[in-house]
Design an enzyme around this catalytic site. Structure first.
Site, short mmCIF file in Angstrom:
data_model
loop_
_atom_site.label_atom_id
_atom_site.label_comp_id
_atom_site.label_asym_id
_atom_site.label_seq_id
_atom_site.Cartn_x
_atom_site.Cartn_y
_atom_site.Cartn_z
CB SER A 49 -6.79 -1.84 -6.45
OG SER A 49 -6.62 -1.11 -5.26
CG HIS A 50 -10.32 0.10 -3.89
ND1 HIS A 50 -9.11 -0.55 -3.74
CD2 HIS A 50 -11.25 -0.69 -3.32
CE1 HIS A 50 -9.31 -1.68 -3.09
NE2 HIS A 50 -10.59 -1.79 -2.82
CD GLU A 189 -3.12 -2.62 -4.92
OE1 GLU A 189 -2.48 -2.64 -5.98
OE2 GLU A 189 -3.35 -1.58 -4.26
P1 NDP Z 1 -1.51 -0.78 1.00
O1 NDP Z 1 -0.81 -1.99 1.52
O2 NDP Z 1 -1.12 -0.25 -0.32
O3 NDP Z 1 -1.37 0.42 2.04
C1 NDP Z 1 -1.87 0.27 3.35
C2 NDP Z 1 -1.51 1.47 4.20
O4 NDP Z 1 -0.10 1.41 4.46
C3 NDP Z 1 -1.76 2.79 3.52
O5 NDP Z 1 -2.22 3.69 4.47
C4 NDP Z 1 -0.39 3.17 2.95
O6 NDP Z 1 -0.20 4.57 2.82
C5 NDP Z 1 0.52 2.60 4.02
N1 NDP Z 1 1.85 2.26 3.50
C6 NDP Z 1 2.14 1.55 2.39
N2 NDP Z 1 3.47 1.41 2.27
C7 NDP Z 1 4.03 2.06 3.32
C8 NDP Z 1 5.37 2.28 3.76
N3 NDP Z 1 6.40 1.81 3.09
N4 NDP Z 1 5.57 2.99 4.90
C9 NDP Z 1 4.51 3.46 5.60
N5 NDP Z 1 3.24 3.29 5.24
C10 NDP Z 1 2.98 2.60 4.12
O7 NDP Z 1 -3.11 -1.01 1.00
P2 NDP Z 1 -3.93 -2.35 0.88
O8 NDP Z 1 -3.50 -3.06 -0.34
O9 NDP Z 1 -3.93 -3.09 2.15
O10 NDP Z 1 -5.41 -1.76 0.66
C11 NDP Z 1 -5.68 -0.94 -0.49
C12 NDP Z 1 -7.06 -0.36 -0.41
O11 NDP Z 1 -8.02 -1.38 -0.59
C13 NDP Z 1 -7.45 0.33 0.88
O12 NDP Z 1 -7.85 1.63 0.56
C14 NDP Z 1 -8.62 -0.48 1.43
O13 NDP Z 1 -9.61 0.31 2.08
C15 NDP Z 1 -9.18 -1.05 0.18
N6 NDP Z 1 -9.97 -2.28 0.41
C16 NDP Z 1 -11.34 -2.20 0.35
C17 NDP Z 1 -12.10 -3.33 0.54
C18 NDP Z 1 -13.59 -3.26 0.52
O14 NDP Z 1 -14.23 -4.31 0.56
N7 NDP Z 1 -14.21 -2.12 0.46
C19 NDP Z 1 -11.50 -4.64 0.80
C20 NDP Z 1 -10.05 -4.58 0.92
C21 NDP Z 1 -9.32 -3.45 0.70
P3 NDP Z 1 -0.13 5.24 1.34
O15 NDP Z 1 -1.55 5.20 0.83
O16 NDP Z 1 0.40 6.61 1.55
O17 NDP Z 1 0.79 4.37 0.51
#
Ligand code: NDP
Length: 350
Positions: A49-50, A189
């Site tokens: 997604s990024h 996403e």
């Molecule tokens: P996720 O919900 O996929 O993951 C969020 C965090 O939770 C990650 O550190 C992930 O680690 C961890 N995680 C996920 N599943 C588990 C689990 N089962 N147990 C423990 N930890 C877990 O991310 P989001 O969808 O919330 O965000 C995705 C990306 O989007 C981010 O990088 C964010 O910076 C980016 N974003 C950027 C924006 C912008 O304007 N620049 C705006 C919004 C989002 P792991 O990676 O190891 O799965």
């Protein structure tokens, strides 16, 4: 919409093509390298997604003149532990690199330091912004806002951005990091689910009339929900204050009003806004000899719990695999990127 076929691309080739596409659309070499770099890092860590998915937005922002592809970020001190980096309307990655370079020595000398990064267009994953600080032994927080696409808890109208925050703590094996949107899922996403004709999970958002739905297209047209109801809503609100009000930058809804001059909300690329980056040095918080071993014993206690995995575990695993095997990209997205880079989509030659 039918799912796209995918194609495996080596990371070095992805980097070359993304850099060339940005250069052709008006980025200077430094911006192109830094901006392509964050897309490649996202793809390498399995965060599509990024990754390259963002390239059309970056290109649209350059072509409309919203973003200055040759902006030179400027650093200015604000207080002993506080600096301001003015990105001069460029993409954020170059300014973020400059912020880290200047922040790290300040955090070491002051114990804690912050950078207000202003007038940048941020569109990427936040862990990329903090990981280099964590790798050199510092802790970090990072916050940014977006456009009004999330309805505050209890409301039906979007006002908050998807407002991500990242936190990192140094230690063995690259330390600990999480990076998450304050929306129940990142907008990218949701866009990918919509493109692939899949359903969104329960609680992802509401349609234009405020009714809960699993249809990603209806949520994109309506409003996303914060994670965890009022708790995620408060985090999103905090980020509007930290990355907007505190550092004199637009909140998500103010950014939207600026954006209307540049066309469609989803197609126009990242809005102008601010990023707050905080770095701290655990050596300075009173337990210099003990904190590393203390953290290590805490993490081994945590990892011993059945079913437990740490945030970042998946990302690190993907990183090694994708570096070896290449990244799977939707074929149409890759074709468009080749074309934007001036390569022949059939031969992949310029
Ligand atoms: P996720 O919900 O996929 O993951 C969020 C965090 O939770 C990650 O550190 C992930 O680690 C961890 N995680 C996920 N599943 C588990 C689990 N089962 N147990 C423990 N930890 C877990 O991310 P989001 O969808 O919330 O965000 C995705 C990306 O989007 C981010 O990088 C964010 O910076 C980016 N974003 C950027 C924006 C912008 O304007 N620049 C705006 C919004 C989002 P792991 O990676 O190891 O799965």
């Amino acid at each position: 919409m039918t799912p796209d076929t995918s194609i495996i691309v080596p990371l070095a080739m992805l980097s070359d093509v993304a850099t060339a596409a940005l250069r052709r659309a008006g980025c200077d070499a430094a911006h192109a390298r830094a901006t392509a770099g964050v897309m490649v890092r996202a793809e390498q860590d399995g965060c599509s997604s990024h990754g390259l998915f963002r390239l059309p937005g970056y290109l649209a922002a350059l072509r409309s003149g919203k973003v200055a592809g040759d902006a030179t970020p400027v650093v200015a001190p604000l207080a002993p532990g506080l600096i301001r980096i003015d990105g001069q309307r460029g993409f954020a990655p170059l300014a973020m690199g400059l912020a880290r370079e200047n922040l790290a020595p300040l955090a070491r000398s002051q114990g804690i330091a912050a950078a207000a990064i202003v007038n940048v267009h941020h569109f990427s994953a936040l862990w990329v912004d903090i990981e280099p600080l964590v790798a050199e032994g510092l802790g970090a927080f990072c916050f940014t806002s977006y456009l009004p696409v999330v309805a505050p808890a209890g409301a039906k109208t979007p006002l908050f951005g998807t407002n991500p925050m990242a936190f990192g703590f140094p230690g063995a094996d690259g330390g600990f990091m999480f990076d998450q949107a304050s929306a129940s899922m990142a907008r990218g996403e949701l866009q990918i689910l919509s493109r692939e004709g899949k359903l969104a999970p329960d609680g992802a958002g509401v349609d234009r009339d405020g009714n809960p739905t699993n249809d990603p297209a209806a949520i994109l047209a309506g409003a996303q929900s914060p994670f965890g109801g009022h708790k995620g809503s408060s985090i999103a609100l905090m980020i509007e204050l930290l990355a907007g009000v505190l550092i004199g930058q637009p909140t998500s809804s103010e950014a939207f009003r600026e954006e209307t001059a540049f066309g469609a909300l989803e197609g126009a690329g990242p809005p102008r806004g601010g990023v707050l980056l905080i770095a701290f040095d655990p050596q300075q918080f009173g337990d210099a000899p003990g904190w590393r071993a203390h953290a290590a014993s805490f993490f081994s206690e945590l990892r011993a719990l059945p079913g437990m995995r740490l945030p970042g575990d998946r990302r690190r695993r993907e990183r090694d695999r994708i570096a070896r095997e290449g990244v799977a990209l939707p074929a149409a997205l890759w074709r468009d990127a080749l074309e934007a880079a001036g390569h022949n989509p059939v031969t992949n030659r310029e």
